[in-house]
Design a protein around this motif. Sequence first.
Motif, PDB file in Angstrom:
ATOM      1  N   UNK A 126       0.871  -1.178   0.000  1.00 11.87           N
ATOM      2  CA  UNK A 126       0.000   0.000   0.000  1.00 11.87           C
ATOM      3  C   UNK A 126       0.904   1.222   0.000  1.00 11.87           C
ATOM      4  N   UNK A 127       0.703   2.117  -0.976  1.00 14.67           N
ATOM      5  CA  UNK A 127       1.488   3.349  -1.061  1.00 14.67           C
ATOM      6  C   UNK A 127       0.518   4.522  -1.091  1.00 14.67           C
ATOM      7  N   UNK A 128       0.699   5.437  -0.162  1.00 16.52           N
ATOM      8  CA  UNK A 128      -0.199   6.583  -0.058  1.00 16.52           C
ATOM      9  C   UNK A 128       0.383   7.758  -0.831  1.00 16.52           C
ATOM     10  N   UNK A 129      -0.383   8.255  -1.797  1.00 19.82           N
ATOM     11  CA  UNK A 129      -0.027   9.445  -2.560  1.00 19.82           C
ATOM     12  C   UNK A 129      -0.951  10.590  -2.150  1.00 19.82           C
ATOM     13  N   UNK A 130      -0.603  11.824  -2.464  1.00 18.81           N
ATOM     14  CA  UNK A 130      -1.462  12.952  -2.076  1.00 18.81           C
ATOM     15  C   UNK A 130      -2.886  12.858  -2.627  1.00 18.81           C
ATOM     16  N   UNK A 131      -3.046  12.309  -3.824  1.00 17.08           N
ATOM     17  CA  UNK A 131      -4.355  12.317  -4.456  1.00 17.08           C
ATOM     18  C   UNK A 131      -5.006  10.948  -4.567  1.00 17.08           C
ATOM     19  N   UNK A 132      -4.346   9.895  -4.086  1.00 19.41           N
ATOM     20  CA  UNK A 132      -4.900   8.539  -4.178  1.00 19.41           C
ATOM     21  C   UNK A 132      -4.040   7.591  -3.351  1.00 19.41           C
ATOM     22  N   UNK A 133      -4.549   6.377  -3.188  1.00 25.42           N
ATOM     23  CA  UNK A 133      -3.805   5.324  -2.499  1.00 25.42           C
ATOM     24  C   UNK A 133      -3.606   4.177  -3.484  1.00 25.42           C
ATOM     25  N   UNK A 134      -2.368   3.757  -3.650  1.00 20.62           N
ATOM     26  CA  UNK A 134      -2.034   2.713  -4.609  1.00 20.62           C
ATOM     27  C   UNK A 134      -1.930   1.363  -3.908  1.00 20.62           C
ATOM     28  N   UNK A 135      -2.561   0.348  -4.489  1.00 17.96           N
ATOM     29  CA  UNK A 135      -2.564  -0.997  -3.917  1.00 17.96           C
ATOM     30  C   UNK A 135      -1.913  -1.961  -4.899  1.00 17.96           C
ATOM     31  N   UNK A 136      -0.823  -2.575  -4.480  1.00 20.37           N
ATOM     32  CA  UNK A 136      -0.129  -3.600  -5.268  1.00 20.37           C
ATOM     33  C   UNK A 136       0.279  -3.122  -6.660  1.00 20.37           C
ATOM     34  N   UNK A 137       0.408  -1.831  -6.858  1.00 23.66           N
ATOM     35  CA  UNK A 137       0.842  -1.317  -8.127  1.00 23.66           C
ATOM     36  C   UNK A 137      -0.131  -1.513  -9.264  1.00 23.66           C
ATOM     37  N   UNK A 138      -1.375  -1.929  -8.941  1.00 25.61           N
ATOM     38  CA  UNK A 138      -2.339  -2.215  -9.999  1.00 25.61           C
ATOM     39  C   UNK A 138      -3.673  -1.510  -9.828  1.00 25.61           C
ATOM     40  N   UNK A 139      -3.946  -1.031  -8.622  1.00 22.29           N
ATOM     41  CA  UNK A 139      -5.238  -0.416  -8.309  1.00 22.29           C
ATOM     42  C   UNK A 139      -4.987   0.852  -7.513  1.00 22.29           C
ATOM     43  N   UNK A 140      -5.742   1.901  -7.798  1.00 28.91           N
ATOM     44  CA  UNK A 140      -5.706   3.093  -6.953  1.00 28.91           C
ATOM     45  C   UNK A 140      -7.093   3.352  -6.402  1.00 28.91           C
ATOM     46  N   UNK A 141      -7.115   4.007  -5.252  1.00 30.46           N
ATOM     47  CA  UNK A 141      -8.375   4.302  -4.576  1.00 30.46           C
ATOM     48  C   UNK A 141      -8.388   5.750  -4.121  1.00 30.46           C
ATOM     49  N   UNK A 142      -9.559   6.375  -4.232  1.00 35.75           N
ATOM     50  CA  UNK A 142      -9.713   7.686  -3.633  1.00 35.75           C
ATOM     51  C   UNK A 142      -9.589   7.602  -2.129  1.00 35.75           C
ATOM     52  N   UNK A 143     -10.146   6.524  -1.560  1.00 32.39           N
ATOM     53  CA  UNK A 143     -10.023   6.223  -0.132  1.00 32.39           C
ATOM     54  C   UNK A 143      -9.835   4.718   0.009  1.00 32.39           C
ATOM     55  N   UNK A 144      -8.914   4.320   0.871  1.00 35.55           N
ATOM     56  CA  UNK A 144      -8.672   2.911   1.158  1.00 35.55           C
ATOM     57  C   UNK A 144      -9.110   2.612   2.582  1.00 35.55           C
ATOM     58  N   UNK A 145      -9.892   1.566   2.760  1.00 39.92           N
ATOM     59  CA  UNK A 145     -10.342   1.145   4.085  1.00 39.92           C
ATOM     60  C   UNK A 145      -9.687  -0.185   4.418  1.00 39.92           C
ATOM     61  N   UNK A 146      -8.883  -0.192   5.470  1.00 42.93           N
ATOM     62  CA  UNK A 146      -8.243  -1.414   5.936  1.00 42.93           C
ATOM     63  C   UNK A 146      -9.150  -2.137   6.910  1.00 42.93           C
ATOM     64  N   UNK A 147      -9.738  -3.239   6.465  1.00 50.55           N
ATOM     65  CA  UNK A 147     -10.585  -4.082   7.309  1.00 50.55           C
ATOM     66  C   UNK A 147     -10.028  -5.494   7.259  1.00 50.55           C
ATOM     67  N   UNK A 148      -8.705  -5.576   7.276  1.00 49.45           N
ATOM     68  CA  UNK A 148      -8.017  -6.839   7.027  1.00 49.45           C
ATOM     69  C   UNK A 148      -7.466  -7.487   8.287  1.00 49.45           C
ATOM     70  N   UNK A 149      -8.137  -7.275   9.401  1.00 46.82           N
ATOM     71  CA  UNK A 149      -7.901  -8.073  10.586  1.00 46.82           C
ATOM     72  C   UNK A 149      -6.710  -7.693  11.438  1.00 46.82           C
ATOM     73  N   UNK A 150      -6.430  -8.582  12.397  1.00 45.27           N
ATOM     74  CA  UNK A 150      -5.421  -8.309  13.423  1.00 45.27           C
ATOM     75  C   UNK A 150      -4.020  -8.165  12.847  1.00 45.27           C
ATOM     76  N   UNK A 151      -3.730  -8.828  11.734  1.00 52.49           N
ATOM     77  CA  UNK A 151      -2.411  -8.751  11.117  1.00 52.49           C
ATOM     78  C   UNK A 151      -2.446  -7.823   9.913  1.00 52.49           C
ATOM     79  N   UNK A 152      -3.196  -6.754   9.996  1.00 57.17           N
ATOM     80  CA  UNK A 152      -3.503  -5.863   8.881  1.00 57.17           C
ATOM     81  C   UNK A 152      -2.278  -5.344   8.119  1.00 57.17           C
ATOM     82  N   UNK A 153      -2.261  -5.604   6.814  1.00 52.98           N
ATOM     83  CA  UNK A 153      -1.247  -5.040   5.931  1.00 52.98           C
ATOM     84  C   UNK A 153      -1.437  -3.529   5.824  1.00 52.98           C
TER      85      UNK A 153
END
Length: 378
Positions: A126-153
Motif C-alpha cells: 500500500x502506497x499513499x499518494x497525495x491524491x490517491x492510495x495505490x494498492x499492489x501497483x495495480x489499483x488506486x483508490x480515492x479512499x482505502x479502508x483497511x478491514x483486514x484483521x489483526x495482522x492488517x497489511x
Amino acid sequence: MEHWDVVVVGGGPAGAAAALAARRARPSARVLVLDRADFPRDKVCGDGIAAEALDVLAGLGVDPATVTDGYPAVPRLRLRSPGGATVERATARPSYVIPRAVLDARLIAAAREAGAVLRRQVVRSVVVHPDAVEVDGSVTAGVLIGADGAESVVRRAVDVGRNRPDQLAVAIRGYAPEPPGQRGVQVITTTEQRWPAYAWSFPLGDGRANVGYGELVSGGATRAALVDGLQRLLPGVVADELRAHRLPLSTGRPRQPDGRVLLAGDAASLINPLTGEGIFYAVLSGALAGGAAGSGADAGAVYRWALAGRLGHHLRHSSVASGLSRWPVFMDAVFRAAAASQRVFDDVVVLGLADGRLTLPALAGAARHLRPPASAGE
C-alpha cells in the motif's frame, strides 16, 4: 491502472459493512473489496452476534432475518466469576450464534447486491499518494479502508504498530457437541488461574457449540496453556480442529490517521477488552468508515470524529472497566450484583457485547457485594 472511488481490503463484517455504507452514502461510488480468500470461508471467532450488530446492519439496508436465517435466537447468558459466583438470566435482547463461514458470506453477498465488486487478491503493498492510495501497483483508490484483521497489511503501511502484549489477547476456538442443558444459553466462565482469562461455549442450535478459551499474550500464553485452560474450564468438552487467533484489544487502539486511509474492525484494535467481542465493533466501525469515504483527503478526520462521537464514551468506560477487572475480587462482586439485579445484569451485558457504559447501579451493586479475598488456608 484501475481507479476506484473506495477500495476495501478485507471482506469480513467490517469490510462488508464499509462497502455497504460507501454505496449507501453515494450510490454512484465505485467500490472494490479485496480479500485473500473465496467465500464462504471459515474465520476463527466466537461466532456470537449481539442484537446491536444487527441494528447496524439494518441501518445499512440488510434485513436481520436474512442474516440470522436458520440460526435460533439465544435468549440467555450464564456467567461465572473468577471466584465462582454464577449468574444466569435472560438478556434484554437475544443474541445469535452464526458460524463466520455463514455470516461473512451473507454479508459480502449483501454488499455485492448493493453494487460493490468483490475480487480475490492478497494485498501486499500500500502506497499513499497525495491524491490517491495505490494498492499492489495495480489499483488506486480515492479512499482505502483497511478491514483486514489483526495482522492488517494496511495498518502496517500507515506505520501503526501492533498492540502491546498486555493489550493483546490470544484465543483458541473449535466446535464441539453442545453440552447437556445448554440449549438457548451462552456460557462464559472465568478463572483466577492465569487471570484475566475465560472460556466460552455458545450453542449454534444444531447440536453443536462454538467453544474456546483466551487470555492475554503478556501472560506467556502458549498453545498448550490455551488447550489446558479450555479443558479445565469446560471439562468433558471435546472440540475438533482447535485454531488460534489474536485479539487486538480496544485498550490499545491507535489514533485514526488523517488522510485517505481508514482502519476498521480488528485492524483498528476494536475488540472489547472485557469479552473479546468484535462483531459489533466491526460492523459499526465499517459502517462509519464507509460513510466517511466520500470525504476524500479529509476522510480520516471525518471518520475519526464519527467514531469518537459514536463509540468514544463507551470505549473510555470499557477501558476503565477492563482495568478494574484485573482484580478478581471486583469481578466476583459484579457477578454477585448481577445475580441480585436484572438491571445490573443488563448493564454488564451491554458493556461487554455492545456500546454500554459503566453505570451507577452497576458500580453501586458491585460495592455492596465486595468481599475481602479469602486468606490462605480458608
